[in-house]
Design a protein around this motif. Structure first.
Motif, PDB file in Angstrom:
ATOM      1  N   UNK A  85       0.832  -1.201   0.000  1.00  0.00           N
ATOM      2  CA  UNK A  85       0.000   0.000   0.000  1.00  0.00           C
ATOM      3  C   UNK A  85       0.869   1.254   0.000  1.00  0.00           C
ATOM      4  N   UNK A  86       1.900   1.214   0.813  1.00  0.00           N
ATOM      5  CA  UNK A  86       2.843   2.327   0.895  1.00  0.00           C
ATOM      6  C   UNK A  86       3.501   2.569  -0.467  1.00  0.00           C
ATOM      7  N   UNK A  87       3.994   1.528  -1.084  1.00  0.00           N
ATOM      8  CA  UNK A  87       4.668   1.651  -2.379  1.00  0.00           C
ATOM      9  C   UNK A  87       3.716   2.215  -3.437  1.00  0.00           C
ATOM     10  N   UNK A  88       2.507   1.690  -3.491  1.00  0.00           N
ATOM     11  CA  UNK A  88       1.549   2.149  -4.500  1.00  0.00           C
ATOM     12  C   UNK A  88       1.134   3.603  -4.277  1.00  0.00           C
ATOM     13  N   UNK A 111       2.371  -1.717 -13.018  1.00  0.00           N
ATOM     14  CA  UNK A 111       2.797  -2.869 -12.199  1.00  0.00           C
ATOM     15  C   UNK A 111       1.572  -3.612 -11.660  1.00  0.00           C
ATOM     16  N   UNK A 112       0.558  -2.868 -11.224  1.00  0.00           N
ATOM     17  CA  UNK A 112      -0.642  -3.485 -10.658  1.00  0.00           C
ATOM     18  C   UNK A 112      -1.494  -4.146 -11.746  1.00  0.00           C
ATOM     19  N   UNK A 113      -1.705  -3.429 -12.849  1.00  0.00           N
ATOM     20  CA  UNK A 113      -2.588  -3.931 -13.911  1.00  0.00           C
ATOM     21  C   UNK A 113      -1.922  -4.919 -14.856  1.00  0.00           C
ATOM     22  N   UNK A 114      -0.617  -4.773 -15.060  1.00  0.00           N
ATOM     23  CA  UNK A 114       0.078  -5.613 -16.045  1.00  0.00           C
ATOM     24  C   UNK A 114       1.376  -6.173 -15.469  1.00  0.00           C
ATOM     25  N   UNK A 115       1.267  -6.985 -14.431  1.00  0.00           N
ATOM     26  CA  UNK A 115       2.477  -7.576 -13.858  1.00  0.00           C
ATOM     27  C   UNK A 115       3.146  -8.485 -14.889  1.00  0.00           C
ATOM     28  N   UNK A 116       4.483  -8.529 -14.879  1.00  0.00           N
ATOM     29  CA  UNK A 116       5.170  -9.341 -15.879  1.00  0.00           C
ATOM     30  C   UNK A 116       5.472 -10.758 -15.398  1.00  0.00           C
ATOM     31  N   UNK A 124       1.242  -7.764  -5.276  1.00  0.00           N
ATOM     32  CA  UNK A 124       0.397  -6.574  -5.144  1.00  0.00           C
ATOM     33  C   UNK A 124      -1.056  -6.905  -4.874  1.00  0.00           C
ATOM     34  N   UNK A 125      -1.333  -8.075  -4.354  1.00  0.00           N
ATOM     35  CA  UNK A 125      -2.690  -8.417  -3.942  1.00  0.00           C
ATOM     36  C   UNK A 125      -3.194  -9.688  -4.584  1.00  0.00           C
ATOM     37  N   UNK A 126      -4.366 -10.079  -4.158  1.00  0.00           N
ATOM     38  CA  UNK A 126      -4.969 -11.309  -4.645  1.00  0.00           C
ATOM     39  C   UNK A 126      -5.261 -11.182  -6.138  1.00  0.00           C
ATOM     40  N   UNK A 127      -4.847 -12.170  -6.881  1.00  0.00           N
ATOM     41  CA  UNK A 127      -5.104 -12.202  -8.318  1.00  0.00           C
ATOM     42  C   UNK A 127      -5.295 -13.644  -8.752  1.00  0.00           C
ATOM     43  N   UNK A 128      -6.017 -13.820  -9.822  1.00  0.00           N
ATOM     44  CA  UNK A 128      -6.209 -15.146 -10.401  1.00  0.00           C
ATOM     45  C   UNK A 128      -5.185 -15.292 -11.517  1.00  0.00           C
ATOM     46  N   UNK A 129      -4.290 -16.256 -11.417  1.00  0.00           N
ATOM     47  CA  UNK A 129      -3.285 -16.504 -12.442  1.00  0.00           C
ATOM     48  C   UNK A 129      -3.787 -17.693 -13.257  1.00  0.00           C
ATOM     49  N   UNK A 130      -4.087 -17.426 -14.536  1.00  0.00           N
ATOM     50  CA  UNK A 130      -4.645 -18.460 -15.407  1.00  0.00           C
ATOM     51  C   UNK A 130      -3.766 -18.639 -16.639  1.00  0.00           C
ATOM     52  N   UNK A 131      -3.624 -19.879 -17.104  1.00  0.00           N
ATOM     53  CA  UNK A 131      -2.868 -20.094 -18.344  1.00  0.00           C
ATOM     54  C   UNK A 131      -3.625 -19.484 -19.528  1.00  0.00           C
ATOM     55  N   UNK A 153       2.011 -20.095 -24.027  1.00  0.00           N
ATOM     56  CA  UNK A 153       2.339 -20.623 -22.701  1.00  0.00           C
ATOM     57  C   UNK A 153       2.338 -19.535 -21.611  1.00  0.00           C
ATOM     58  N   UNK A 154       1.866 -18.333 -21.958  1.00  0.00           N
ATOM     59  CA  UNK A 154       1.837 -17.220 -21.003  1.00  0.00           C
ATOM     60  C   UNK A 154       0.783 -17.444 -19.929  1.00  0.00           C
ATOM     61  N   UNK A 155       0.968 -16.742 -18.833  1.00  0.00           N
ATOM     62  CA  UNK A 155      -0.017 -16.750 -17.755  1.00  0.00           C
ATOM     63  C   UNK A 155      -0.647 -15.363 -17.700  1.00  0.00           C
ATOM     64  N   UNK A 156      -1.927 -15.303 -17.350  1.00  0.00           N
ATOM     65  CA  UNK A 156      -2.672 -14.050 -17.324  1.00  0.00           C
ATOM     66  C   UNK A 156      -3.150 -13.795 -15.898  1.00  0.00           C
ATOM     67  N   UNK A 157      -2.982 -12.547 -15.446  1.00  0.00           N
ATOM     68  CA  UNK A 157      -3.414 -12.144 -14.115  1.00  0.00           C
ATOM     69  C   UNK A 157      -4.742 -11.421 -14.238  1.00  0.00           C
ATOM     70  N   UNK A 158      -5.762 -11.932 -13.547  1.00  0.00           N
ATOM     71  CA  UNK A 158      -7.081 -11.297 -13.550  1.00  0.00           C
ATOM     72  C   UNK A 158      -7.474 -11.040 -12.099  1.00  0.00           C
ATOM     73  N   UNK A 159      -7.644  -9.768 -11.770  1.00  0.00           N
ATOM     74  CA  UNK A 159      -8.012  -9.390 -10.406  1.00  0.00           C
ATOM     75  C   UNK A 159      -9.543  -9.371 -10.280  1.00  0.00           C
TER      76      UNK A 159
END
Length: 178
Positions: A85-88, A111-116, A124-131, A153-159
């Motif tokens: 929270x402090x960093x953001x 960083x929050x919306x498009x983590x690499x 940066x918080x709870x996210x769903x990591x899906x192939x 083979x990428x993974x996608x982060x969906x908050x």
């Protein structure tokens, strides 16, 4: 004397110049430390966990004040923290490190919306990591056109805040909420 007056004003310490350290609150002591650090007009200021020993109310107030003070001073702040929270909230740019390696550096929003990586996304918080390979089977052709550069083979982060319920004709996925 003129520089000291400037720093007292900048750090909101005007009425405390004759106070003893023991008479100052934790936040006031942090401001004094910041004023001392800024006295020589440094180009770069390093702070390591500067808010870790403060209560939540003081931390919030001081974070905002320090961000304003640093911007007004013309210095650059490099702040090390484990508090997401402090960093953001105080950063123009964030670098995420793991095991001594810099994983990603960008604006807080990117960083929050498009983590690499899954690590950055989950840091940066709870996210769903899906192939992406599985996810792509359910996406519409229009949406897939905008995702050309994603490898199979990428993974996608969906908050959670990116998931919205809508009518069946406007949806990308069909599902059952239980």
């Amino acid at each position: 004397a003129i520089r000291a007056e400037e720093l007292f004003k900048l750090c909101k310490l005007e009425k405390l110049e004759n106070s003893l350290p023991s008479e100052l609150s934790g936040g006031q002591q942090q401001r004094v430390a910041l004023a001392r650090a800024l006295a020589n007009k440094p180009a770069l200021l390093l702070m390591d966990e500067p808010f870790s020993n403060l209560d939540i109310i003081l931390k919030t107030e001081l974070k905002n004040d320090i961000a304003d003070i640093i911007k007004s001073s013309g210095s650059t702040l490099l702040c090390v923290t484990h508090d997401v929270t402090e960093a953001l909230s105080i950063s123009d740019r964030i670098g995420v490190m793991k095991d001594g390696h810099l994983l990603q550096i960008d604006t807080p929003r990117i960083i929050y919306d498009k983590p690499n990586s899954p690590y950055v996304g989950q840091f940066f918080g709870v996210t769903n990591i899906l192939p992406f390979e599985i996810l792509s089977k359910y996406l519409s052709l229009n949406l897939l056109k905008g995702l050309k550069n994603i490898k199979p083979d990428a993974k996608v982060s969906i908050r959670a805040e990116n998931i919205k319920l809508c009518s069946e004709e406007n949806s990308y996925f069909k599902g059952k909420v239980s």
